[in-house]
Design a protein around this motif. Sequence first.
Motif, PDB file in Angstrom:
ATOM      1  N   ARG A   1       0.852  -1.193   0.000  1.00 57.17           N
ATOM      2  CA  ARG A   1       0.000   0.000   0.000  1.00 57.17           C
ATOM      3  C   ARG A   1       0.886   1.240   0.000  1.00 57.17           C
ATOM      4  O   ARG A   1       1.868   1.315   0.739  1.00 57.17           O
ATOM      5  N   LYS A   2       0.492   2.219  -0.811  1.00 56.57           N
ATOM      6  CA  LYS A   2       1.198   3.509  -0.781  1.00 56.57           C
ATOM      7  C   LYS A   2       0.244   4.614  -1.194  1.00 56.57           C
ATOM      8  O   LYS A   2      -0.672   4.393  -1.991  1.00 56.57           O
ATOM      9  N   ARG A   3       0.455   5.768  -0.615  1.00 51.58           N
ATOM     10  CA  ARG A   3      -0.394   6.915  -0.941  1.00 51.58           C
ATOM     11  C   ARG A   3       0.299   7.748  -2.013  1.00 51.58           C
ATOM     12  O   ARG A   3       1.476   8.090  -1.888  1.00 51.58           O
ATOM     13  N   THR A   4      -0.434   8.048  -3.045  1.00 49.65           N
ATOM     14  CA  THR A   4       0.094   8.876  -4.137  1.00 49.65           C
ATOM     15  C   THR A   4      -0.743  10.144  -4.273  1.00 49.65           C
ATOM     16  O   THR A   4      -1.893  10.199  -3.833  1.00 49.65           O
ATOM     17  N   ARG A   5      -0.135  11.132  -4.889  1.00 50.31           N
ATOM     18  CA  ARG A   5      -0.822  12.409  -5.123  1.00 50.31           C
ATOM     19  C   ARG A   5      -0.964  12.632  -6.625  1.00 50.31           C
ATOM     20  O   ARG A   5      -0.036  12.379  -7.392  1.00 50.31           O
ATOM     21  N   ARG A   6      -2.116  13.077  -7.015  1.00 48.84           N
ATOM     22  CA  ARG A   6      -2.351  13.425  -8.417  1.00 48.84           C
ATOM     23  C   ARG A   6      -2.613  14.914  -8.495  1.00 48.84           C
ATOM     24  O   ARG A   6      -3.545  15.425  -7.866  1.00 48.84           O
ATOM     25  N   ASN A   7      -1.779  15.606  -9.276  1.00 51.22           N
ATOM     26  CA  ASN A   7      -1.881  17.066  -9.371  1.00 51.22           C
ATOM     27  C   ASN A   7      -2.813  17.482 -10.507  1.00 51.22           C
ATOM     28  O   ASN A   7      -2.932  16.777 -11.510  1.00 51.22           O
ATOM     29  N   PRO A   8      -3.448  18.632 -10.375  1.00 50.43           N
ATOM     30  CA  PRO A   8      -4.335  19.099 -11.450  1.00 50.43           C
ATOM     31  C   PRO A   8      -3.538  19.532 -12.678  1.00 50.43           C
ATOM     32  O   PRO A   8      -2.357  19.879 -12.581  1.00 50.43           O
ATOM     33  N   ALA A   9      -4.198  19.511 -13.821  1.00 47.38           N
ATOM     34  CA  ALA A   9      -3.587  19.990 -15.069  1.00 47.38           C
ATOM     35  C   ALA A   9      -3.583  21.515 -15.071  1.00 47.38           C
ATOM     36  O   ALA A   9      -4.408  22.156 -14.412  1.00 47.38           O
ATOM     37  N   PRO A  10      -2.661  22.126 -15.806  1.00 54.08           N
ATOM     38  CA  PRO A  10      -2.634  23.593 -15.888  1.00 54.08           C
ATOM     39  C   PRO A  10      -3.852  24.124 -16.627  1.00 54.08           C
ATOM     40  O   PRO A  10      -4.541  23.370 -17.324  1.00 54.08           O
ATOM     41  N   PRO A  11      -4.133  25.415 -16.514  1.00 56.59           N
ATOM     42  CA  PRO A  11      -5.252  25.991 -17.299  1.00 56.59           C
ATOM     43  C   PRO A  11      -4.966  25.857 -18.789  1.00 56.59           C
ATOM     44  O   PRO A  11      -3.848  25.584 -19.210  1.00 56.59           O
ATOM     45  N   PHE A  12      -5.989  26.087 -19.580  1.00 59.83           N
ATOM     46  CA  PHE A  12      -5.906  25.804 -21.012  1.00 59.83           C
ATOM     47  C   PHE A  12      -5.006  26.773 -21.778  1.00 59.83           C
ATOM     48  O   PHE A  12      -5.002  27.981 -21.543  1.00 59.83           O
ATOM     49  N   THR A  13      -4.286  26.196 -22.744  1.00 62.42           N
ATOM     50  CA  THR A  13      -3.695  26.954 -23.846  1.00 62.42           C
ATOM     51  C   THR A  13      -4.588  26.707 -25.071  1.00 62.42           C
ATOM     52  O   THR A  13      -5.543  25.929 -25.009  1.00 62.42           O
ATOM     53  N   THR A  14      -4.265  27.329 -26.183  1.00 65.74           N
ATOM     54  CA  THR A  14      -5.054  27.105 -27.398  1.00 65.74           C
ATOM     55  C   THR A  14      -5.063  25.626 -27.770  1.00 65.74           C
ATOM     56  O   THR A  14      -6.105  25.045 -28.069  1.00 65.74           O
TER      57      THR A  14
END
Length: 897
Positions: free
Chosen positions: A250-263
């Motif tokens: 078992r291990k805890r992982t972190r998922r980061n959000p994606a950056p705001p949009f480019t074109t």
Amino acid sequence: MKNVVVVESPAKAKTINRYLGSDYTVIASFGHVRDLPPKDGSVRPDENFAMSWQTDERGSKQITAIAKALKGASKLILATDPDREGEAISWHVRSALEEKKLLKGIEVERVTFNEITKNAIAAAMKAPRTLDRPLIDAYLARRALDYLVGFTLSPVLWRKLPGSRSAGRVQSVALRLICEREAEIEVFKAKEYWSVEGLFTTPKKADFSAKLTHLEGKKLDQFALPDEATAHKARDLVRASALSVRKIERKRTRRNPAPPFTTSTLQQEASRKLGMSAQTTMRTAQQLYEGVDLNGETVGLITYMRTDGVTMATEAVQAIRSHINTAFGKDYCPAKPRSYATKAKNAQEAHEAIRPTDVSRTPDAVAAVLTADQKRLYELIWKRSVASQMQSAELDQTAITIGDNTDQTLLRATGSIIAFDGFLKLYIEGHDDKDKNNDDDQNRLLPAMAEGDSLNTKDVKAEQHFTQPPPRYSEASLVKKMEEIGIGRPSTYASILSVLRDRNYVRLEARRFIPEDRGRLVTAFLTSFFQRYVDTGFTASLETQLDDISDGRADWHDVMSAFWQDFSATVAKTKDLKISDVIDALDQDLGNHFFPPRPDGSDPRHCPSCTDGRLGLKLGRHGAFLGCSNYPECRTTRPLTVDNGEDTALPDGMRLLGHDPATGEDITLRRGPYGLYVQRGEPDPEDKKAKPKRATIPKDRNGEELTLKEAIGLLSLPRDVGPHPETGEMITAGLGRFGPFVKMGSIYGTLSKDDDVLTIGLNRAVDALAKKLASIRALGTHPKDGEAVIVRKGRFGPYVQHGQLIATLPKGDSMDDITLEEALALLDEKGKPLKGGLKTATKKTATKKTTTKKTTARKTTSKKAASSPKSKTTTQKAKTAKTKMANTTADKDDMPF
């Protein structure tokens, strides 16, 4: 004195005018006011790449409007978009005005803003600057490059590869990517492999599945179980084994959000999640940027949508963090604002990412004033922007290994549990196809168990699999690929993909690009004879040089000279290129595509009509086709296909819809000066008076979706709908200059845009005529020719009509009381031709009556006039004008609409 502000669009002008007030006049340029004329010589390499610019009719109109507004003004403020293209539009406006000497005593300023809001506009007006010369130079370099490649390479294609249409600097590279992927799919050979998966039950009676990873102490790779016998042997071994839980990780992982949009990422995500094309995405984003009506005020909802940047303004970040705290709670807002950096090649981060101008305008708050597409896209942008500043999601990932006591046979099960949803509470990023299966495994929940627990084996299955070819490009994956390798700019991707489809080089099926034969021929030709200029590495390096120009690190003339020297030399080599060389190269490159191996192993190129013939690629006057080596003695030929199997050998702007079942003639969709139309057959070269049947396509009908059946229906117009239930007279339906109509005798009724002229029924046709019939009364037929005599309401009172002859009723007479005899008397006594009808004939008759009286005077005058050169010129002009008028009259549509 007023200040004049120039922007691109009327919507933008209207909004900004409200913000600036009465001291400013805001005018739209409607995009570029000038462009390079589409002819040779518009860019002249021998004159240090001098360019000739041309102002079209619309551009001239806008320049005139700007010039008119500048009278009495003290300042011209150029406020076009904050990118290279916007800078170029401003430069063109200023240059066009300077050429007309209209800027004397007028100060010229340039302002930019990233969002159309009151504060942003006010701030921009306080910080004017001069035009950015490096950005203008970068525009000039790109425009010159695209022009020279197009106008130099396309004629080579036309001469050496008949039937092809055009080539472009970036367009051709994008086409190559699509064609090469298709070639990979065609040569791909599926490989068989097997997997073993078991279903097990924990001591607490919970079920879960696990996959076999080790057999007889050896780790299994993808092809370790290559056939059914091996897989069944492994399956039976697992079934016979006593299995238990050997290890739990078992291990805890972190998922980061994606950056705001480019074109680019906006186009990709809108394609994956919303099914929007790149073109629709950019059009909708433009509407959101220019603004919508909120409480009587036009407000821009998002920031500028052509950007490579992933950063957001500090004030915007603070506002978003405040919203997160209020809407989701402090646990969802990280201690520090998140910062992002783009990973795209050649990215320019001069502008902000695409974000809402005001985070408090939630999607629900503005939904009522948005169209369906606007609502969906705004919600996507709003959620992505807010999620980009939210706390990371935390997942507890679990991997369970089960096996026998010797650890010779091992199986593995993986899954995860969301410990804290973080940004996932608001937004989950879309994925490409290859990521979906991995996500399914990772997001699976596993039941509670402990190391050492004995497991009950419920079932073990062996499953057959085959390797899959690489997927065809979707719009999202192609845009992603182009951005990764650094070709083109994100703001141009939509137009590039659109051109490929418009040229019939590719088609979209199930949202995937499939190259047409025409596209593959062009790619094969260019890779054979212009390999460097469709090479992704070369094109990407050229993009880097163009970015260096925009940053002021390179001179655009030097970049152009280096490119043109090699490019023109390569083109010159093709002058002596023989058609046979082209055929051989293309035949070799595309042979497997046109002649795939046969299941029976026989030669796929063997001609079915003659004993020693060999099928191969050939080039004809209208394009490429497949034919026998003994052609023309052997007439075995096969056309290359495009547009769902139709012949490619058609000129630009034409599409073959099929064949008329009655005559066998081709029915084609064509584009004329006044829009799309369909045509049956071709003109007869021996009978110039005989013209093929044509029919205009209604404006509300999409030409791309027009079927053969609909085209035949249009060509059959006007069609009989049925007899009028009261009069018995036949009602017909047709298309006129102003749209669809129904007609009964000389009475016309207009149809609405919702009516289909091909399917309209009798009841609807009677309704459409009812209004006109209410103002018309039939009196009977004329005794001389049997035509109807009617009385109808007119603009200046009731009148009687017989054909093109009319006579007004005496004052006080009612149209309900007049008889046929009275009507005939009125027509004989004071009948006049209907305007546009017999007027010309009447004038000719009147002229004949007066000619005799004036003959003598005219003879004297004509003698004097003959000696005068001026009189000759005037006479000639009059004759020319008369001829033109006669031609115009002869060409007029004879329909009344």
